[in-house]
Design a protein around this motif. Sequence first.
Motif, mmCIF file in Angstrom:
data_model
loop_
_atom_site.group_PDB
_atom_site.id
_atom_site.type_symbol
_atom_site.label_atom_id
_atom_site.label_comp_id
_atom_site.label_asym_id
_atom_site.label_seq_id
_atom_site.Cartn_x
_atom_site.Cartn_y
_atom_site.Cartn_z
ATOM 1 N N ILE A 40 0.841 -1.202 0.000
ATOM 2 C CA ILE A 40 0.000 0.000 0.000
ATOM 3 C C ILE A 40 0.873 1.247 0.000
ATOM 4 C CG2 ILE A 40 -1.597 1.363 1.415
ATOM 5 C CD1 ILE A 40 -2.902 -1.362 2.186
ATOM 6 N N GLN A 41 1.931 1.239 0.805
ATOM 7 C CA GLN A 41 2.814 2.394 0.861
ATOM 8 C C GLN A 41 3.541 2.593 -0.467
ATOM 9 O OE1 GLN A 41 5.165 2.479 4.357
ATOM 10 N NE2 GLN A 41 6.139 4.401 3.851
ATOM 11 N N ALA A 42 3.981 1.522 -1.097
ATOM 12 C CA ALA A 42 4.634 1.638 -2.399
ATOM 13 C C ALA A 42 3.652 2.172 -3.448
ATOM 14 C CB ALA A 42 5.195 0.289 -2.836
ATOM 15 N N ARG A 43 2.420 1.690 -3.417
ATOM 16 C CA ARG A 43 1.397 2.190 -4.341
ATOM 17 C C ARG A 43 1.123 3.664 -4.078
ATOM 18 N NH1 ARG A 43 -3.096 -0.588 -6.695
ATOM 19 N NH2 ARG A 43 -1.527 -2.208 -6.943
ATOM 20 N N ARG A 44 1.021 4.024 -2.805
ATOM 21 C CA ARG A 44 0.797 5.433 -2.441
ATOM 22 C C ARG A 44 1.913 6.311 -2.996
ATOM 23 N NH1 ARG A 44 2.676 7.359 3.180
ATOM 24 N NH2 ARG A 44 4.585 6.994 2.031
ATOM 25 N N ASN A 45 3.148 5.869 -2.862
ATOM 26 C CA ASN A 45 4.273 6.656 -3.346
ATOM 27 C C ASN A 45 4.248 6.785 -4.866
ATOM 28 O OD1 ASN A 45 5.160 7.062 -0.744
ATOM 29 N ND2 ASN A 45 6.599 5.378 -0.800
ATOM 30 N N ARG A 46 3.844 5.716 -5.535
ATOM 31 C CA ARG A 46 3.742 5.782 -7.003
ATOM 32 C C ARG A 46 2.655 6.794 -7.410
ATOM 33 N NH1 ARG A 46 5.560 3.596 -11.307
ATOM 34 N NH2 ARG A 46 4.309 3.326 -13.174
ATOM 35 N N LEU A 47 1.505 6.708 -6.754
ATOM 36 C CA LEU A 47 0.426 7.663 -7.040
ATOM 37 C C LEU A 47 0.863 9.096 -6.735
ATOM 38 C CD1 LEU A 47 -2.599 5.660 -5.577
ATOM 39 C CD2 LEU A 47 -2.059 6.027 -8.007
ATOM 40 N N LEU A 48 1.598 9.261 -5.662
ATOM 41 C CA LEU A 48 2.094 10.582 -5.291
ATOM 42 C C LEU A 48 3.086 11.099 -6.332
ATOM 43 C CD1 LEU A 48 1.840 12.670 -3.003
ATOM 44 C CD2 LEU A 48 3.814 11.582 -1.938
ATOM 45 N N ALA A 89 11.005 6.648 -9.241
ATOM 46 C CA ALA A 89 12.021 7.307 -8.427
ATOM 47 C C ALA A 89 11.471 7.696 -7.053
ATOM 48 C CB ALA A 89 12.560 8.537 -9.153
ATOM 49 N N VAL A 90 10.208 8.090 -7.002
ATOM 50 C CA VAL A 90 9.591 8.432 -5.717
ATOM 51 C C VAL A 90 9.467 7.185 -4.845
ATOM 52 C CG1 VAL A 90 7.496 9.304 -4.579
ATOM 53 C CG2 VAL A 90 8.393 10.460 -6.608
ATOM 54 N N VAL A 91 9.096 6.067 -5.444
ATOM 55 C CA VAL A 91 9.023 4.806 -4.694
ATOM 56 C C VAL A 91 10.403 4.465 -4.141
ATOM 57 C CG1 VAL A 91 8.608 2.323 -4.879
ATOM 58 C CG2 VAL A 91 7.029 3.933 -5.963
ATOM 59 N N GLN A 92 11.441 4.615 -4.950
ATOM 60 C CA GLN A 92 12.805 4.326 -4.510
ATOM 61 C C GLN A 92 13.254 5.273 -3.395
ATOM 62 O OE1 GLN A 92 15.009 1.896 -5.264
ATOM 63 N NE2 GLN A 92 13.393 0.916 -6.445
ATOM 64 N N ALA A 93 12.824 6.519 -3.455
ATOM 65 C CA ALA A 93 13.224 7.506 -2.455
ATOM 66 C C ALA A 93 12.747 7.125 -1.064
ATOM 67 C CB ALA A 93 12.686 8.884 -2.826
ATOM 68 N N ASP A 94 11.677 6.368 -0.981
ATOM 69 C CA ASP A 94 11.135 5.989 0.329
ATOM 70 C C ASP A 94 12.033 5.002 1.060
ATOM 71 O OD1 ASP A 94 9.315 6.122 2.408
ATOM 72 O OD2 ASP A 94 8.126 4.461 1.644
ATOM 73 N N GLU A 109 15.214 5.411 1.551
ATOM 74 C CA GLU A 109 16.364 6.105 2.112
ATOM 75 C C GLU A 109 16.345 6.133 3.639
ATOM 76 O OE1 GLU A 109 16.802 9.939 0.302
ATOM 77 O OE2 GLU A 109 16.787 9.086 -1.719
ATOM 78 N N GLU A 110 15.196 6.327 4.229
ATOM 79 C CA GLU A 110 15.077 6.372 5.689
ATOM 80 C C GLU A 110 13.650 6.009 6.083
ATOM 81 O OE1 GLU A 110 14.122 10.969 6.752
ATOM 82 O OE2 GLU A 110 16.150 10.567 6.033
ATOM 83 N N ALA A 111 13.471 5.693 7.339
ATOM 84 C CA ALA A 111 12.138 5.333 7.826
ATOM 85 C C ALA A 111 11.246 6.570 7.835
ATOM 86 C CB ALA A 111 12.239 4.750 9.231
ATOM 87 N N GLY A 112 9.970 6.362 7.592
ATOM 88 C CA GLY A 112 9.014 7.460 7.606
ATOM 89 C C GLY A 112 8.820 8.066 6.229
ATOM 90 N N ASP A 113 8.056 9.139 6.203
ATOM 91 C CA ASP A 113 7.683 9.777 4.947
ATOM 92 C C ASP A 113 8.519 11.004 4.610
ATOM 93 O OD1 ASP A 113 5.652 7.912 4.658
ATOM 94 O OD2 ASP A 113 4.211 9.150 5.750
ATOM 95 N N GLU A 114 9.385 11.422 5.500
ATOM 96 C CA GLU A 114 10.123 12.667 5.298
ATOM 97 C C GLU A 114 11.008 12.637 4.063
ATOM 98 O OE1 GLU A 114 9.353 15.404 7.048
ATOM 99 O OE2 GLU A 114 7.881 14.050 7.933
ATOM 100 N N ASP A 115 11.593 11.484 3.745
ATOM 101 C CA ASP A 115 12.442 11.396 2.557
ATOM 102 C C ASP A 115 11.635 11.620 1.278
ATOM 103 O OD1 ASP A 115 11.121 9.030 3.107
ATOM 104 O OD2 ASP A 115 12.833 7.729 2.743
ATOM 105 N N VAL A 116 10.431 11.100 1.230
ATOM 106 C CA VAL A 116 9.567 11.285 0.062
ATOM 107 C C VAL A 116 9.124 12.741 -0.035
ATOM 108 C CG1 VAL A 116 7.353 10.647 -0.970
ATOM 109 C CG2 VAL A 116 8.779 8.896 0.080
#
Length: 107
Positions: free
Chosen positions: A25-33, A54-59, A61-68
């Motif tokens: 779900i989080q990977a899908r969310r990042n793709r949609l974002l 690239a946004v999915v990959q950015a997630d 980098e670190e725990a949480g949503d701040e990297d995205v």
Amino acid sequence: MTTFNDREKAFENMYAHDQEMQFRIQARRNRLLGEWAAVRMGLTPEETDAYAKAVVQADFEEAGDEDVIRKLLGDMTQAGVDIAEADVRAALEEQQVAARRQFIEAP
């Protein structure tokens, strides 16, 4: 003792399944974002697909949503899009709902 072991195994399987679903779900969310941001930056369909990945990959980098959030804000600012962090966070929440809905409604 077998009943206890069976229940323990069932809970472990349920936990693993829940974690996998949360990851998807989080990977899908990042793709949609990423797709949402790409539209605002005026990217082509090919660029949009690459950017969403690239946004999915950015997630990772670190725990949480701040990297995205940092990635989106930086990329959008660099592309000349005037956007506030609050707008990105709101879009993140909207896409989280959309991603969860897609998994629930999937056959």
